[in-house]
Design an enzyme around this catalytic site. Structure first.
Site, PDB file in Angstrom:
ATOM      1  N   HIS A 193     -10.758  -4.025  11.456  1.00 41.37           N
ATOM      2  CA  HIS A 193     -11.467  -3.978  10.168  1.00 41.37           C
ATOM      3  C   HIS A 193     -12.794  -3.236  10.291  1.00 41.37           C
ATOM      4  CE1 HIS A 193      -8.512  -7.060   9.209  1.00 41.37           C
ATOM      5  NE2 HIS A 193      -8.830  -6.960   7.928  1.00 41.37           N
ATOM      6  N   GLU A 203       0.822  -1.230   0.000  1.00 36.50           N
ATOM      7  CA  GLU A 203       0.000   0.000   0.000  1.00 36.50           C
ATOM      8  C   GLU A 203       0.846   1.265   0.000  1.00 36.50           C
ATOM      9  OE1 GLU A 203      -0.552  -2.513   2.146  1.00 36.50           O
ATOM     10  OE2 GLU A 203      -2.685  -3.036   2.138  1.00 36.50           O
TER      11      GLU A 203
END
Lengths: 318, 339
Positions: free
Chosen positions: B135, B67
């Site tokens: 998450h 990322e």
């Protein structure tokens, strides 16, 4: 590109940074100025190998790369002195110069130049353009995660990327030899299906030869290259760094190997230049760069009322 | 509220977003999409479905799990003339690439003295759907704190498509926070505008919506909480409490005028935020209100957000820390009983 031009470029770069140094004690320049003094041969070795459309993404130590990429020295020095006439109107400063015209940019965050250069490389390949991207890092950033991530992607997709490592032996105070698992950085190339070479970065002819090899590898669509050029950082990491972590002997030995002196002797012995011509180059370059300094010092600072400009380019009043 | 049986396109949020991306990519060949599993998979929530087969691998590129680097690539791509959309699968992963977002994407236009534009969209899925501490986070308040980034947080299905189209066309960087619940929710169960026209359209960034007009309490919120607020307001209306709901749509720019107009009318303000409470959206909204309206003329100011705790795994625990239908309803009833 011939040796005389390489030599001239080195001398001009040196005087450019020496002119900048004048602004440090006066506080005209503040906030960790990083000069390239001692590392001129590497940028001089790039001369003649780059096209204007090639991208170069540099680091906190970026002045020489900007000059070699064709950024106007007056506007660059203006930016370093935070003047309105600077390439970023004084909003960027010495660590953050940008010039889209030359596809030149830099970042003040160690390791972050490589992903940006990779983005250029991706765009060039996607548009089938014959340009390449150079991401410059120091030895310190070679241990940053972006080094691995960037080279892995470039290797996997054969992107036109040159990772130029200016290995000056130190990440601020930490010797690279203490924190590197391998003897050189370039030998990691194999892991990324890349071309790799470690060369003496004090001789611009050697660097130029290696750049030529790397660039022809990249331009023939064979994927990325790592060129490691070993050099010395003559001053502290930044202006203000007391550099107490290096011994006097170490520093004295280092200065004996000044790449500019060494190269002038080489050109003298090869009869490429005479002593007189060498002195002329010194004088002309010094005059040119200190002349720029004088002009830059006369320029205006950005207006205080513009401090909130450029946060966004589009209107934000909903 | 729309008569949802008559909706002929029963899309979910992810399909609305995918349609915007598809149509914008059709219109501008410089627009490209990069991220993890955005290619053949079409995004783990389906928000880039159909794009890979239409535009090919060069423009819809599956990235390795890197990322930090592929976000930085977006910067180089933008400087080379492309308009990248970068998908960060979960908002929780923004930490991995935050450096490039806040030091490069958010600052380069400014640092370059206006010379360089950053037409980049970073899209990411936020919100609580029982996915525990790593998450579930929203984090839009964290990103809104950083200068140079437009922060877009859609709620209605109509806005999912229209705001994404605006984000892609924007020459400023946009962080686009989807909510996982809304990505998967279908038009017929939406309470806010569920109609998604097939042709292209945009919703301007920086203008709040008012999905419910009322006179007793101003409820300011965003994202999935707008749906919860609408349901709660519908319930308390039976008890004679008339709630006005403001869907912020974007945090930067913040349409504070719409909030002020409403609060001047109701004199009661409740901010509901699914993000962490302290130093965040609720504090900012309330501060701007009291900076603009004499606080002594206001009857009540309340906020309801996640009480500065990681999101627990067990639903029995999640329910007590994340604003939900019942908790919002109870806040409204309590406020209506007060001054």
């Amino acid at each position: 590109m011939n040796q005389i031009e390489r030599f001239k470029a080195m001398v001009e770069m040196r005087f450019f940074d020496e002119a900048c140094l004048e602004g440090v004690p006066t506080m005209e320049i503040h906030g960790e100025l990083h000069t390239g003094i001692g590392q001129e041969a590497i940028s001089a070795g790039l001369l003649g190998h780059l096209k204007n459309s090639d991208a170069l993404v540099s680091t906190h130590r970026n002045h020489y790369h900007a000059l070699i990429k064709g950024v106007n020295p007056y506007r660059l020095m203006s930016e370093i002195f935070e003047k309105k006439t600077g390439i970023c109107q004084g909003f960027g400063g010495h660590m953050h110069p940008f010039s889209l015209k030359q596809n030149f940019s830099a970042t003040g965050i160690v390791g972050q130049s490589l992903p940006v250069a990779l983005g250029y490389a991706y765009a060039f390949k996607m548009r089938k353009e014959d340009s390449l991207a150079i991401g410059v890092i120091g030895d310190g950033a070679a241990n940053h995660g972006t080094f691995h991530e960037t080279l892995n992607i470039a290797g996997a997709w054969k992107l036109p990327l040159l990772v130029l490592v200016e290995n000056n032996g130190y990440g601020i105070s930490v010797p690279i030899s203490k924190v590197l698992a391998t003897e050189t950085i370039a030998e990691r190339a194999k892991s990324y299906s890349a071309w790799g070479k470690c060369v003496n970065g004090d001789d611009p002819d050697i660097v130029s030869e290696a750049v030529e090899e790397a660039v022809s590898h990249i331009r023939s669509n064979q994927g990325p290259a790592i060129l490691e050029a070993v050099c010395n950082r003559f001053r502290g990491h930044y202006e203000g760094d007391t550099d107490h972590y290096r011994s006097k002997t170490e520093k004295q030995n280092m200065l004996k190997g000044d790449p500019i002196t060494t190269y002038s002797k080489k050109l003298l012995s090869l009869k490429v230049l005479t002593e007189n011509e060498i002195q002329n180059i010194f004088q002309t370059s010094k005059q040119k760069m200190f002349g720029l300094l004088k002009r830059v010092r006369g320029e205006k600072m950005p207006l205080p009322e513009t401090a909130l400009n450029y946060i966004f380019c589009e209107k934000t009043d909903g | 509220m729309a008569n949802n049986d008559k909706i002929d396109r029963n899309l979910n949020g992810s399909e609305a977003i995918a349609e915007a991306i598809f149509q914008e990519m059709q219109q501008d060949e410089n627009t490209i999409l990069i991220g993890e599993d955005v290619g053949k998979c079409g995004g783990v929530f389906g928000a880039s479905r159909n794009c890979f087969s239409e535009f090919g691998e060069n423009r819809v590129r599956d990235m390795p799990i890197s990322e930090m680097t592929f976000t930085g690539m977006g910067v180089g791509m933008a400087m080379s003339g492309l308009r990248p959309i970068i998908e960060i699968m979960f908002a929780d992963f923004l930490g991995v690439c935050l450096e490039q977002i806040y030091n490069a994407i958010g600052k380069i236009h400014y640092m370059s003295g206006g010379a360089v534009k950053m037409p980049i969209v970073v899209k990411t899925a936020a919100g609580n759907i029982g996915s525990a501490a790593q998450h579930s986070q929203c984090l839009w308040g964290t990103l809104a704190h950083l200068p140079g980034l437009k922060i877009v947080v859609p709620s209605s299905l109509y806005d999912h498509k229209g705001l994404m189209a605006s984000a892609i066309r924007s020459n400023d960087p946009v962080i686009f926070f989807e909510h996982k619940e809304l990505l998967l929710k279908r038009a017929r169960s939406f309470l806010s505008n569920p109609i998604v026209p097939q042709n292209t359209y945009t919703v301007p960034i920086g203008k709040a919506a008012k999905p419910r007009i009322g006179s007793d309490i101003t409820l300011v919120t965003l994202s999935y909480s707008v749906e919860l607020a609408l349901k709660s307001a519908y319930e308390v209306a039976k008890e004679g409490i008339d709630v006005e709901i403001i869907d912020l749509r974007s945090l930067v720019p913040l349409d504070i005028e719409t909030v002020l107009q409403s609060v001047r009318k109701t004199q009661r303000l409740l901010v509901v935020d699914e993000d962490y409470q302290s130093f965040g959206v609720s504090g900012e909204i309330i501060t701007r209100v009291v900076e603009n309206i004499d606080p002594t003329s206001l009857r009540q100011i309340k906020r309801h957000a996640v009480p500065d705790v990681p999101i627990p795994a067990a639903l029995s625990l999640e329910q007590v820390v994340v604003p939900n239908y019942d908790s919002i309803k109870n806040m409204l009833i309590m406020m209506a009983k007060g001054p």
